[in-house]
Design a protein around this motif. Structure first.
Motif, PDB file in Angstrom:
ATOM      1  N   GLY A 155       0.893  -1.363  -0.111  1.00 17.35           N
ATOM      2  CA  GLY A 155       0.002  -0.117  -0.039  1.00 17.35           C
ATOM      3  C   GLY A 155       0.791   1.332   0.011  1.00 17.35           C
ATOM      4  O   GLY A 155       0.882   1.805   0.890  1.00 17.35           O
ATOM      5  N   ASP A 156       1.652   1.565  -1.191  1.00 19.04           N
ATOM      6  CA  ASP A 156       2.375   2.580  -1.241  1.00 19.04           C
ATOM      7  C   ASP A 156       1.486   4.046  -1.085  1.00 19.04           C
ATOM      8  O   ASP A 156       0.519   4.053  -1.638  1.00 19.04           O
ATOM      9  CB  ASP A 156       3.079   2.705  -2.519  1.00 19.04           C
ATOM     10  N   THR A 157       1.815   4.899  -0.069  1.00 22.25           N
ATOM     11  CA  THR A 157       1.307   6.123   0.198  1.00 22.25           C
ATOM     12  C   THR A 157       1.902   7.319   0.187  1.00 22.25           C
ATOM     13  O   THR A 157       3.168   7.116   1.153  1.00 22.25           O
ATOM     14  CB  THR A 157       0.454   5.757   1.463  1.00 22.25           C
ATOM     15  N   ALA A 158       1.781   8.131  -0.320  1.00 28.40           N
ATOM     16  CA  ALA A 158       2.468   9.638  -0.067  1.00 28.40           C
ATOM     17  C   ALA A 158       1.662  10.706  -0.184  1.00 28.40           C
ATOM     18  O   ALA A 158       1.043  10.806  -1.300  1.00 28.40           O
ATOM     19  CB  ALA A 158       3.590   9.580  -1.160  1.00 28.40           C
ATOM     20  N   PHE A 159       1.942  11.736   0.343  1.00 28.99           N
ATOM     21  CA  PHE A 159       1.140  13.104  -0.012  1.00 28.99           C
ATOM     22  C   PHE A 159       1.660  13.882  -0.949  1.00 28.99           C
ATOM     23  O   PHE A 159       3.076  13.764  -1.158  1.00 28.99           O
ATOM     24  CB  PHE A 159       1.020  13.919   1.450  1.00 28.99           C
ATOM     25  N   LEU A 160       1.054  14.621  -1.802  1.00 30.42           N
ATOM     26  CA  LEU A 160       1.845  15.357  -2.971  1.00 30.42           C
ATOM     27  C   LEU A 160       2.510  16.427  -2.358  1.00 30.42           C
ATOM     28  O   LEU A 160       3.333  16.774  -3.227  1.00 30.42           O
ATOM     29  CB  LEU A 160       0.756  15.515  -3.925  1.00 30.42           C
ATOM     30  N   ALA A 168      -6.757  23.204   4.537  1.00 28.68           N
ATOM     31  CA  ALA A 168      -6.511  22.855   3.292  1.00 28.68           C
ATOM     32  C   ALA A 168      -7.007  21.666   2.907  1.00 28.68           C
ATOM     33  O   ALA A 168      -7.096  20.656   3.706  1.00 28.68           O
ATOM     34  CB  ALA A 168      -4.971  23.054   2.943  1.00 28.68           C
ATOM     35  N   GLN A 169      -7.182  21.408   1.399  1.00 27.42           N
ATOM     36  CA  GLN A 169      -7.535  19.886   0.952  1.00 27.42           C
ATOM     37  C   GLN A 169      -5.952  19.299   0.434  1.00 27.42           C
ATOM     38  O   GLN A 169      -5.244  20.076  -0.334  1.00 27.42           O
ATOM     39  CB  GLN A 169      -8.362  20.098  -0.394  1.00 27.42           C
ATOM     40  N   ALA A 170      -5.848  18.321   1.149  1.00 29.11           N
ATOM     41  CA  ALA A 170      -4.634  17.523   0.886  1.00 29.11           C
ATOM     42  C   ALA A 170      -4.664  16.394  -0.170  1.00 29.11           C
ATOM     43  O   ALA A 170      -5.679  15.574  -0.086  1.00 29.11           O
ATOM     44  CB  ALA A 170      -4.042  16.941   2.272  1.00 29.11           C
ATOM     45  N   SER A 171      -3.693  16.230  -0.993  1.00 33.92           N
ATOM     46  CA  SER A 171      -3.796  15.174  -2.036  1.00 33.92           C
ATOM     47  C   SER A 171      -2.896  13.984  -1.600  1.00 33.92           C
ATOM     48  O   SER A 171      -1.432  14.304  -1.320  1.00 33.92           O
ATOM     49  CB  SER A 171      -3.606  15.633  -3.517  1.00 33.92           C
ATOM     50  N   VAL A 172      -3.360  12.960  -1.466  1.00 31.88           N
ATOM     51  CA  VAL A 172      -2.487  11.759  -1.282  1.00 31.88           C
ATOM     52  C   VAL A 172      -2.689  10.783  -2.317  1.00 31.88           C
ATOM     53  O   VAL A 172      -3.791  10.460  -2.991  1.00 31.88           O
ATOM     54  CB  VAL A 172      -2.864  11.087   0.108  1.00 31.88           C
ATOM     55  N   SER A 173      -1.551  10.172  -2.821  1.00 28.39           N
ATOM     56  CA  SER A 173      -1.604   8.907  -3.625  1.00 28.39           C
ATOM     57  C   SER A 173      -1.288   7.780  -3.098  1.00 28.39           C
ATOM     58  O   SER A 173      -0.477   7.608  -2.119  1.00 28.39           O
ATOM     59  CB  SER A 173      -0.231   9.335  -4.689  1.00 28.39           C
ATOM     60  N   ASP A 281      12.556   2.360  -4.233  1.00 28.71           N
ATOM     61  CA  ASP A 281      13.028   2.199  -5.629  1.00 28.71           C
ATOM     62  C   ASP A 281      11.675   2.585  -6.549  1.00 28.71           C
ATOM     63  O   ASP A 281      10.641   1.842  -6.525  1.00 28.71           O
ATOM     64  CB  ASP A 281      13.687   0.812  -6.022  1.00 28.71           C
ATOM     65  N   SER A 282      11.552   3.931  -6.932  1.00 26.27           N
ATOM     66  CA  SER A 282      10.688   4.003  -7.858  1.00 26.27           C
ATOM     67  C   SER A 282      10.760   3.837  -9.228  1.00 26.27           C
ATOM     68  O   SER A 282       9.725   3.636 -10.028  1.00 26.27           O
ATOM     69  CB  SER A 282      10.239   5.587  -7.676  1.00 26.27           C
ATOM     70  N   ASN A 283      12.046   3.747  -9.732  1.00 29.54           N
ATOM     71  CA  ASN A 283      12.091   3.713 -11.141  1.00 29.54           C
ATOM     72  C   ASN A 283      12.391   1.927 -11.503  1.00 29.54           C
ATOM     73  O   ASN A 283      12.509   1.847 -12.716  1.00 29.54           O
ATOM     74  CB  ASN A 283      13.192   4.470 -11.709  1.00 29.54           C
ATOM     75  N   GLY A 284      12.220   1.264 -10.738  1.00 28.79           N
ATOM     76  CA  GLY A 284      12.389  -0.005 -10.921  1.00 28.79           C
ATOM     77  C   GLY A 284      13.551  -0.839 -11.450  1.00 28.79           C
ATOM     78  O   GLY A 284      13.636  -1.755 -11.950  1.00 28.79           O
ATOM     79  N   ASP A 294      23.128   4.307  -4.443  1.00 28.77           N
ATOM     80  CA  ASP A 294      23.703   4.232  -5.644  1.00 28.77           C
ATOM     81  C   ASP A 294      24.720   5.573  -5.725  1.00 28.77           C
ATOM     82  O   ASP A 294      24.052   6.695  -5.768  1.00 28.77           O
ATOM     83  CB  ASP A 294      22.571   4.520  -6.721  1.00 28.77           C
ATOM     84  N   GLY A 295      25.785   5.224  -5.528  1.00 28.06           N
ATOM     85  CA  GLY A 295      26.745   6.308  -5.466  1.00 28.06           C
ATOM     86  C   GLY A 295      27.212   7.097  -6.536  1.00 28.06           C
ATOM     87  O   GLY A 295      27.599   8.395  -6.444  1.00 28.06           O
ATOM     88  N   GLY A 296      26.491   6.782  -7.607  1.00 31.15           N
ATOM     89  CA  GLY A 296      26.344   7.788  -8.915  1.00 31.15           C
ATOM     90  C   GLY A 296      25.127   8.708  -8.794  1.00 31.15           C
ATOM     91  O   GLY A 296      25.227   9.579  -9.696  1.00 31.15           O
ATOM     92  N   ARG A 297      24.295   8.501  -7.888  1.00 34.52           N
ATOM     93  CA  ARG A 297      23.062   9.389  -8.093  1.00 34.52           C
ATOM     94  C   ARG A 297      23.510  10.730  -7.099  1.00 34.52           C
ATOM     95  O   ARG A 297      24.190  10.896  -6.074  1.00 34.52           O
ATOM     96  CB  ARG A 297      22.333   8.679  -7.297  1.00 34.52           C
ATOM     97  N   ARG A 298      22.878  11.647  -7.613  1.00 38.76           N
ATOM     98  CA  ARG A 298      23.001  13.171  -7.185  1.00 38.76           C
ATOM     99  C   ARG A 298      21.886  13.885  -6.701  1.00 38.76           C
ATOM    100  O   ARG A 298      21.667  14.676  -6.133  1.00 38.76           O
ATOM    101  CB  ARG A 298      23.893  14.169  -7.798  1.00 38.76           C
ATOM    102  N   THR A 299      20.621  13.069  -7.120  1.00 37.32           N
ATOM    103  CA  THR A 299      19.146  13.815  -6.786  1.00 37.32           C
ATOM    104  C   THR A 299      18.365  12.554  -6.041  1.00 37.32           C
ATOM    105  O   THR A 299      18.610  11.435  -6.354  1.00 37.32           O
ATOM    106  CB  THR A 299      18.587  14.333  -8.008  1.00 37.32           C
ATOM    107  N   VAL A 300      17.409  13.323  -5.299  1.00 42.26           N
ATOM    108  CA  VAL A 300      16.290  12.417  -4.788  1.00 42.26           C
ATOM    109  C   VAL A 300      14.854  12.757  -5.090  1.00 42.26           C
ATOM    110  O   VAL A 300      15.007  14.238  -5.084  1.00 42.26           O
ATOM    111  CB  VAL A 300      16.561  12.067  -3.468  1.00 42.26           C
ATOM    112  N   ASP A 301      14.117  12.075  -5.453  1.00 46.63           N
ATOM    113  CA  ASP A 301      12.588  12.552  -5.668  1.00 46.63           C
ATOM    114  C   ASP A 301      11.772  12.715  -4.209  1.00 46.63           C
ATOM    115  O   ASP A 301      11.924  11.782  -3.549  1.00 46.63           O
ATOM    116  CB  ASP A 301      11.986  11.286  -6.440  1.00 46.63           C
ATOM    117  N   LEU A 302      11.411  14.107  -4.137  1.00 50.05           N
ATOM    118  CA  LEU A 302      10.956  14.192  -2.708  1.00 50.05           C
ATOM    119  C   LEU A 302       9.411  13.880  -2.747  1.00 50.05           C
ATOM    120  O   LEU A 302       8.738  13.997  -1.680  1.00 50.05           O
ATOM    121  CB  LEU A 302      10.896  15.714  -2.260  1.00 50.05           C
ATOM    122  N   ARG A 303       8.785  13.190  -3.716  1.00 53.18           N
ATOM    123  CA  ARG A 303       7.440  12.883  -3.579  1.00 53.18           C
ATOM    124  C   ARG A 303       7.349  11.205  -3.435  1.00 53.18           C
ATOM    125  O   ARG A 303       6.285  10.903  -3.203  1.00 53.18           O
ATOM    126  CB  ARG A 303       6.768  13.132  -4.946  1.00 53.18           C
TER     127      ARG A 303
END
Length: 535
Positions: A155-160, A168-173, A281-284, A294-303
């Motif tokens: 049940g992957d769950t995250a607010f946008l 406020a109205q909150a959107s959750v995926s 792992d979102s990109n599979g 992954d030592g070559g990665r420099r960014t993370v997805d905040l969502r």
């Protein structure tokens, strides 16, 4: 004739060498692919299959298909990758002897298999002992792993967004293939709180559960808009989803104040560090989408949803314990995410709003703007409590929905110890740790009132990541307690300093020190620091 007889052994050896058969290459797997039996989830490919092992007969298993060009033993390993400091772990394996031709191998995970991605590794060994390896490469900087991947879905769950204002109205995926989903909000309990206790978070139910029909959303994530937060105070809440097969997923919800300064204390949640430490792992590709995996990665997805069923890393061991203590003891504060903190116009604005800033977790990644705001706030007499280690260690920049890691601040001529009092010095993997030894009870006796601690007394066990003083530490920085040789030759140092402008800064010097707040000595020490800094 004798010469001819002498040459015969040499001719025989040459003939035998020249007539030896060529070495036989190991058998090959051809046409490797994976599926879950014909029910693809959004993002599935011939190399990625989503499985939800709940026993309902729908996406319960992964089927690997291939053609074997010659008979061989095929060893299949299901591998869970970790961070760069921990080796990968084989969670399931099989080793059948197969004939040449088409084959299907099946992995049917147990219901308790953690929800994450898993890499598949094949070792094909022929009768002559030669072997080939397919589908797994050890992580190398700048080179992604390749091969087949199974994604376990619960049940992957995250607010946008990382914070919302009350009302406020909150959107959750939500991503699950369950037929129904129950949603319910939880909060850390105050005195007299009643309601269902959630054992994963330590929070209690503050709303009733609402059941959603999910039959139309079983093949991909779907966003739901939630409201009804009017009248809720600024704070940290948890949305818990419960599927029809009793699997849970969580998403933290931060409600920021409508305006800065609703209370004179602000709690800054380390949302940047939470995502940097998130190995989801979102990109599979089978690796966590973080530079920690992954030592070559420099960014993370905040969502991204957090890996541990949607809960931020080390929540119960760090920030969560502090948040629960604040609620339990009736200490009111404004709660800010790193996004909210980045929106503060200046240190002057921050100082007018707050007397005390509390950092319950490791505030490791900060932007230039945030660093400037904090330093100015301190210079104007602002007070700060750092209840973990590694604070202000790395410069980061927000790029849309991603956070980019840059250099350590000390390499940019702005060492973090100049503000915090201490700075990152060492870390190690694994648990355990060593005790703090008090050495500042005579210099700052107020910190140890009621703790029963004197110089030479020891308390707690810490040391997975530690801070210590540096030449840039402010003059007059006092070491309250120290862990000698916490990691190798490095000592952890708990410090305090004040300034002529009225600033007072406490730094715990060890990762997740706040998680020990329920221990009598450590808890009383935190209470004393709070009274000194908030008063």
């Amino acid at each position: 004739m004798p010469k001819l007889l002498a040459l015969l052994p040499l001719l025989l050896v040459a003939f035998q060498a020249g007539s030896a058969p060529a070495a036989v290459a190991p058998p090959r797997l051809l046409g490797l692919s994976i599926s879950n039996g014909g029910h693809p989830f959004l993002g599935d490919t011939r190399q990625l299959a989503t499985v939800s092992p709940n026993g309902d007969g729908f996406r319960d298993r992964a089927l690997v298909r291939f053609h074997l060009d010659r008979p061989a033993t095929v060893r299949l390993q299901v591998v869970a990758t970790g961070d760069l400091r921990r080796p990968s772990k084989v969670v399931w394996r099989t080793r059948p002897r197969l004939a040449a031709g088409p084959h299907t191998m099946v992995w049917k995970p147990s219901r308790g298999t953690p929800d994450r991605t898993y890499l598949l590794r094949f070792v094909v060994r022929g009768r002559d002992g030669g072997s080939r390896v397919y589908g797994f490469e050890h992580p190398r900087p700048g080179k992604p792993t390749s091969g087949l991947v199974v994604r376990i879905l619960a049940g992957d769950t995250a607010f946008l967004q990382r914070s919302y204002v009350p009302g406020a109205q909150a959107s959750v995926s939500i991503a699950t293939d369950a037929r129904t989903v129950r949603v319910q909000f939880f909060a850390y309990p105050g005195d007299g709180s009643s309601g269902e206790l959630d054992r994963r978070t330590g929070a209690v139910a503050m709303t009733s559960a609402v059941t959603l029909d999910w039959r139309g959303h079983r093949n991909g994530p779907h966003a739901v808009n939630l409201g009804g937060f009017e009248g809720w105070p600024s704070g940290v809440y948890f949305l818990r989803i419960t599927t029809a097969d009793r699997r849970n997923g969580y998403a933290p919800l931060i409600l920021r104040p409508r305006r800065l300064g609703g209370h004179r204390v602000a709690v800054v949640l380390p949302t940047n560090t939470w995502q940097a430490d998130n190995l989801r792992d979102s990109n599979g590709d089978g690796l966590g989408d973080s530079w920690n995996a992954d030592g070559g990665r420099r960014t993370v997805d905040l969502r991204r949803p957090y890996l541990d069923s949607g809960l931020p890393p080390r929540l119960r061991a760090g920030s969560g314990a502090v948040l629960a203590w604040l609620a339990r003891t009736g200490r009111h504060a404004d709660y800010l995410s790193d996004d909210d903190f980045a929106g503060v116009a200046s240190g002057d604005v921050l100082r007018r709003a707050y007397d005390l800033l509390v950092f319950p977790g490791s505030e490791e990644l900060v932007t230039k703007h945030a660093y400037d705001v904090i330093r100015r706030y301190r210079d104007l007499g602002g007070r700060m409590m750092f209840l973990s280690a590694g604070n202000f260690h790395l410069r980061a920049e927000r790029q849309g929905d991603s956070l980019r890691r840059l250099q350590p601040w000390r390499r940019l001529g702005r060492p973090e110890a100049a503000v915090v009092g201490v700075q990152y010095s060492a870390s190690r993997s694994g648990g355990g740790g060593k005790a703090y030894v008090v050495q500042g009870a005579l210099d700052e006796p107020w910190a140890f009132v009621g703790t029963g601690l004197l110089n030479g007394s020891s308390f707690g066990r810490f040391g997975a990541e530690i801070d210590s003083r540096a030449p840039s530490s402010p003059a007059g920085t006092v070491v309250l307690a120290r862990i000698p040789r916490a990691i190798g030759r490095h000592a952890a140092e708990m410090t305090f300093y004040d300034t002529a402008a009225g600033a007072r800064v406490f730094a715990a010097g060890a990762l997740d020190f706040g998680g020990s707040i329920d221990l009598p000595a450590a808890g009383r020490l935190v209470e004393n620091v709070w009274a000194r800094l908030a008063g």
